[in-house]
Design an enzyme around this catalytic site. Structure first.
Site, PDB file in Angstrom:
ATOM      1  N   GLY A  46       1.026  -1.181   0.120  1.00  0.00           N
ATOM      2  CA  GLY A  46       0.008   0.034  -0.057  1.00  0.00           C
ATOM      3  C   GLY A  46       0.826   1.157  -0.029  1.00  0.00           C
ATOM      4  O   GLY A  46       2.003   1.245   0.287  1.00  0.00           O
ATOM      5  N   GLN A  51       3.355   9.821   1.191  1.00  0.00           N
ATOM      6  CA  GLN A  51       4.632   9.159   1.196  1.00  0.00           C
ATOM      7  C   GLN A  51       5.505   9.420   0.224  1.00  0.00           C
ATOM      8  O   GLN A  51       6.513   9.173   0.447  1.00  0.00           O
ATOM      9  CB  GLN A  51       4.268   7.639   1.403  1.00  0.00           C
ATOM     10  CG  GLN A  51       3.873   7.440   2.568  1.00  0.00           C
ATOM     11  CD  GLN A  51       3.294   5.660   2.607  1.00  0.00           C
ATOM     12  OE1 GLN A  51       2.395   5.283   2.108  1.00  0.00           O
ATOM     13  NE2 GLN A  51       4.585   5.152   2.972  1.00  0.00           N
ATOM     14  N   CYS A  93       6.262  -0.236   7.508  1.00  0.00           N
ATOM     15  CA  CYS A  93       5.850   0.839   6.587  1.00  0.00           C
ATOM     16  C   CYS A  93       7.129   1.232   5.636  1.00  0.00           C
ATOM     17  O   CYS A  93       8.284   1.390   6.410  1.00  0.00           O
ATOM     18  CB  CYS A  93       5.284   2.073   7.345  1.00  0.00           C
ATOM     19  SG  CYS A  93       5.185   3.518   6.483  1.00  0.00           S
ATOM     20  N   LEU A  94       6.702   1.646   4.369  1.00  0.00           N
ATOM     21  CA  LEU A  94       7.689   2.184   3.571  1.00  0.00           C
ATOM     22  C   LEU A  94       8.475   3.476   4.018  1.00  0.00           C
ATOM     23  O   LEU A  94       9.501   3.618   3.395  1.00  0.00           O
ATOM     24  CB  LEU A  94       7.170   2.057   2.011  1.00  0.00           C
ATOM     25  CG  LEU A  94       6.618   0.868   1.441  1.00  0.00           C
ATOM     26  CD1 LEU A  94       6.081   1.278   0.173  1.00  0.00           C
ATOM     27  CD2 LEU A  94       7.886  -0.048   1.201  1.00  0.00           C
ATOM     28  N   HIS A 135      -4.199   1.044   7.850  1.00  0.00           N
ATOM     29  CA  HIS A 135      -2.682   1.756   7.914  1.00  0.00           C
ATOM     30  C   HIS A 135      -2.558   3.180   6.812  1.00  0.00           C
ATOM     31  O   HIS A 135      -1.981   4.154   7.287  1.00  0.00           O
ATOM     32  CB  HIS A 135      -1.683   0.758   7.380  1.00  0.00           C
ATOM     33  CG  HIS A 135      -0.183   1.063   7.594  1.00  0.00           C
ATOM     34  ND1 HIS A 135       0.618   0.691   8.287  1.00  0.00           N
ATOM     35  CD2 HIS A 135       0.427   2.074   6.347  1.00  0.00           C
ATOM     36  CE1 HIS A 135       1.968   1.218   8.003  1.00  0.00           C
ATOM     37  NE2 HIS A 135       1.500   2.083   6.898  1.00  0.00           N
ATOM     38  N   GLU A 136      -3.101   3.080   5.679  1.00  0.00           N
ATOM     39  CA  GLU A 136      -2.971   3.876   4.601  1.00  0.00           C
ATOM     40  C   GLU A 136      -3.882   5.355   5.048  1.00  0.00           C
ATOM     41  O   GLU A 136      -3.316   6.179   4.724  1.00  0.00           O
ATOM     42  CB  GLU A 136      -3.244   3.222   3.177  1.00  0.00           C
ATOM     43  CG  GLU A 136      -2.449   2.087   2.623  1.00  0.00           C
ATOM     44  CD  GLU A 136      -1.020   2.453   2.817  1.00  0.00           C
ATOM     45  OE1 GLU A 136      -0.528   3.573   2.759  1.00  0.00           O
ATOM     46  OE2 GLU A 136      -0.298   1.605   3.214  1.00  0.00           O
ATOM     47  N   HIS A 139      -2.237   7.565   7.138  1.00  0.00           N
ATOM     48  CA  HIS A 139      -1.125   8.236   6.561  1.00  0.00           C
ATOM     49  C   HIS A 139      -1.768   9.482   6.010  1.00  0.00           C
ATOM     50  O   HIS A 139      -1.305  10.818   6.195  1.00  0.00           O
ATOM     51  CB  HIS A 139      -0.646   7.655   5.001  1.00  0.00           C
ATOM     52  CG  HIS A 139       0.548   6.744   5.722  1.00  0.00           C
ATOM     53  ND1 HIS A 139       1.703   7.251   5.955  1.00  0.00           N
ATOM     54  CD2 HIS A 139       0.766   5.281   5.375  1.00  0.00           C
ATOM     55  CE1 HIS A 139       2.643   6.320   6.281  1.00  0.00           C
ATOM     56  NE2 HIS A 139       1.962   5.087   5.639  1.00  0.00           N
TER      57      HIS A 139
END
Ligand SMILES: [Zn+2]
Length: 176
Positions: A46, A51, A93-94, A135-136, A139
């Site tokens: 995701g 991000q 997480c990226l 999670h997304e 963000h």
């Protein structure tokens, strides 16, 4: 299409509240395509627009296993309208490198969003898919999963400290 740089904690844009998308034009399509390419290349399951430095309410997700055909999900202006149950599982997480930790999430969620053309979407999600969406969406509100971890650690510490104090009190009482 282009691969964009994934910004890492503590980049301030990760803490911004993303603006709703109101125009569903070619620029949005390019953003979505770039986000998808960036996510697949990472690789990740995701990616939220924050991000890559764009504080707009755009999320891409694909949780299909690598060996299966891609199944891209695009959520514009996603909202979790209801959540049910809770599940603890490991997340990464990226944008938060070298950290994996347990996070508590709703087990089932109800989602309202729009697709890349602006058409309304309403659906339910469970388990891992629900976790990734939560999670997304976090963000887009400037939250990172480590926010929930530090509060967990904090409460665990509080509990531990309380027990310690109670044990000391008991000792003192016994000695009196
Ligand atoms: Zn993330």
């Amino acid at each position: 299409m282009a691969i964009r740089e994934i910004l890492k904690y503590p980049h301030p844009v990760l803490r911004e509240t993303a603006e709703p998308v109101t125009v569903f034009d070619d620029e949005l399509k390019t953003l979505v395509a770039d986000m998808a390419e960036t996510m697949y290349e990472a690789p990740g399951v995701g990616l939220a627009a924050n991000q890559i430095g764009v504080a707009r309410q755009v999320v891409v997700i694909d949780i299909t296993p690598k060996e299966e055909p891609k199944e891209l999900i695009v959520l514009i202006n996603p909202r979790i309208t209801k959540g049910e149950g809770s599940e603890i599982d490991e997340e990464g997480c990226l944008s938060v490198v070298d950290l994996c930790a347990n996070v508590t999430r709703y087990a089932k969620i109800w989602v309202e969003a729009q697709d890349a053309t602006g058409a309304p979407l309403a659906f339910e999600a469970e388990g891992y898919y629900a976790r990734v969406i939560q999670h997304e969406v976090d963000h887009l509100h400037g939250h990172l999963f480590l926010d929930w971890i530090s509060s967990l650690k904090r409460s665990l510490y509080k509990k531990k400290r309380k027990k310690q104090l109670q044990a000391e009190q008991k000792k003192a009482d016994a000695a009196a």
